[in-house]
Write a protein that holds these residues in place. Structure first.
Motif, mmCIF file in Angstrom:
data_model
loop_
_atom_site.group_PDB
_atom_site.id
_atom_site.type_symbol
_atom_site.label_atom_id
_atom_site.label_comp_id
_atom_site.label_asym_id
_atom_site.label_seq_id
_atom_site.Cartn_x
_atom_site.Cartn_y
_atom_site.Cartn_z
ATOM 1 N N SER A 30 0.831 -1.203 0.000
ATOM 2 C CA SER A 30 0.000 0.000 0.000
ATOM 3 C C SER A 30 0.866 1.253 0.000
ATOM 4 O O SER A 30 0.599 2.220 -0.718
ATOM 5 N N HIS A 31 1.942 1.242 0.811
ATOM 6 C CA HIS A 31 2.872 2.375 0.844
ATOM 7 C C HIS A 31 3.544 2.568 -0.515
ATOM 8 O O HIS A 31 3.690 3.705 -0.991
ATOM 9 N N GLY A 34 1.239 4.187 -2.835
ATOM 10 C CA GLY A 34 1.147 5.612 -2.522
ATOM 11 C C GLY A 34 2.300 6.412 -3.084
ATOM 12 O O GLY A 34 2.120 7.528 -3.582
ATOM 13 N N ARG A 37 1.746 6.697 -6.811
ATOM 14 C CA ARG A 37 0.676 7.675 -7.057
ATOM 15 C C ARG A 37 1.209 9.103 -6.910
ATOM 16 O O ARG A 37 0.867 9.998 -7.675
ATOM 17 N N SER A 55 4.264 10.017 -0.054
ATOM 18 C CA SER A 55 3.240 9.012 -0.342
ATOM 19 C C SER A 55 1.871 9.666 -0.420
ATOM 20 O O SER A 55 1.512 10.490 0.424
ATOM 21 N N GLN A 57 -1.939 8.278 -0.769
ATOM 22 C CA GLN A 57 -2.740 7.060 -0.750
ATOM 23 C C GLN A 57 -3.981 7.169 -1.647
ATOM 24 O O GLN A 57 -4.266 8.218 -2.214
ATOM 25 N N SER A 60 -6.627 10.129 -3.066
ATOM 26 C CA SER A 60 -6.113 11.454 -2.722
ATOM 27 C C SER A 60 -5.552 12.104 -3.981
ATOM 28 O O SER A 60 -5.097 11.415 -4.893
ATOM 29 N N PHE A 78 3.432 11.849 4.357
ATOM 30 C CA PHE A 78 2.480 10.745 4.153
ATOM 31 C C PHE A 78 1.070 11.314 4.138
ATOM 32 O O PHE A 78 0.630 11.908 5.124
ATOM 33 N N ARG A 80 -2.846 10.315 3.574
ATOM 34 C CA ARG A 80 -3.731 9.153 3.526
ATOM 35 C C ARG A 80 -4.872 9.337 2.534
ATOM 36 O O ARG A 80 -4.850 10.235 1.702
ATOM 37 N N LYS A 81 -5.902 8.500 2.630
ATOM 38 C CA LYS A 81 -6.928 8.380 1.596
ATOM 39 C C LYS A 81 -7.890 9.573 1.548
ATOM 40 O O LYS A 81 -8.152 10.218 2.554
ATOM 41 N N ASP A 103 -7.009 10.833 6.657
ATOM 42 C CA ASP A 103 -8.058 10.705 5.641
ATOM 43 C C ASP A 103 -8.974 11.934 5.580
ATOM 44 O O ASP A 103 -9.217 12.598 6.582
#
Length: 201
Positions: A30-31, A34, A37, A55, A57, A60, A78, A80-81, A103
């Motif tokens: 997953s990382h 990210g 992406r 990153s 996720q 995003s 980092f 997140r979503k 998130d």
């Protein structure tokens, strides 16, 4: 390079002991997704985004809607979503090293937003450096200011940060707060909430 690989392997082994190997592999895939992406977004807005490894996720996005927009993202940020970051006009967004954004956050920059190192942002936080100018459309439809967030700041869930706000280092913003103005370093900021009932019938 060897030191970096050694640190990665040490981290994976330590995580495997706590989480289990299967879940550690899934988490790190997953990382990796990210990071890929993030590079795709960097390629799309190659004139606007300056960064190293960060990153981004699932679901995003980072958007730059002006050739003048500038986005600086530090090492190991980092995101997140379902987070939306938008920079427009002459906006300049600076996110320093090792910032964590959870998130469903929204960052809207039309002038200047700066987030210091090691700052952690909880889910559903909105940061805006501008308001809509509903009183005087002749002067332009936006009232622009700055948002400056120091280092090692903790911002709780559902916080709204408005233009012309400075948050000092190591400050804590309590969940659900609306912030405008100066928050001194090493303090906890919270909005007091009181219940009120107005009879309407």
């Amino acid at each position: 390079m060897i030191l970096i690989l050694r640190k990665i392997m040490t981290t994976i082994i330590a995580e495997s002991r706590g989480r289990g190997l299967y879940y550690t592999v899934i988490m790190n895939l997953s990382h990796l997704g990210g990071i890929l992406r993030a590079y795709v977004n960097k390629l799309i807005y190659f004139k606007n985004i300056k960064s190293t490894v960060f990153s981004l996720q699932a679901n995003s996005k980072i958007e730059a809607f002006s050739k003048h927009a500038k986005i600086h993202i530090g090492k190991f940020v980092f995101i997140r979503k379902n987070t939306s970051i938008r920079v427009d006009h002459y906006g300049e967004l600076h996110i320093d090293d090792k910032v964590f954004i959870n998130d469903n956050c929204n960052i809207n920059c039309a002038h200047k937003i700066s987030i210091g190192k090691y700052t952690k942002i909880a889910p559903n936080v909105c940061i805006n450096d501008h308001d809509h100018n509903f009183r005087n459309s002749i002067e332009g439809h936006l009232l622009k200011g700055e948002v400056l967030i120091g280092q090692n700041v903790w911002i709780g869930s559902n916080v709204v940060i408005l233009r012309d706000t400075v948050i000092g280092d190591n400050a804590v913003i309590a969940a659900g707060s609306v912030v405008k103005g100066n928050v001194p370093a090493n303090t906890v900021f919270l909005n007091k909430r009181e219940k009120s009932y107005i009879q309407y019938a």
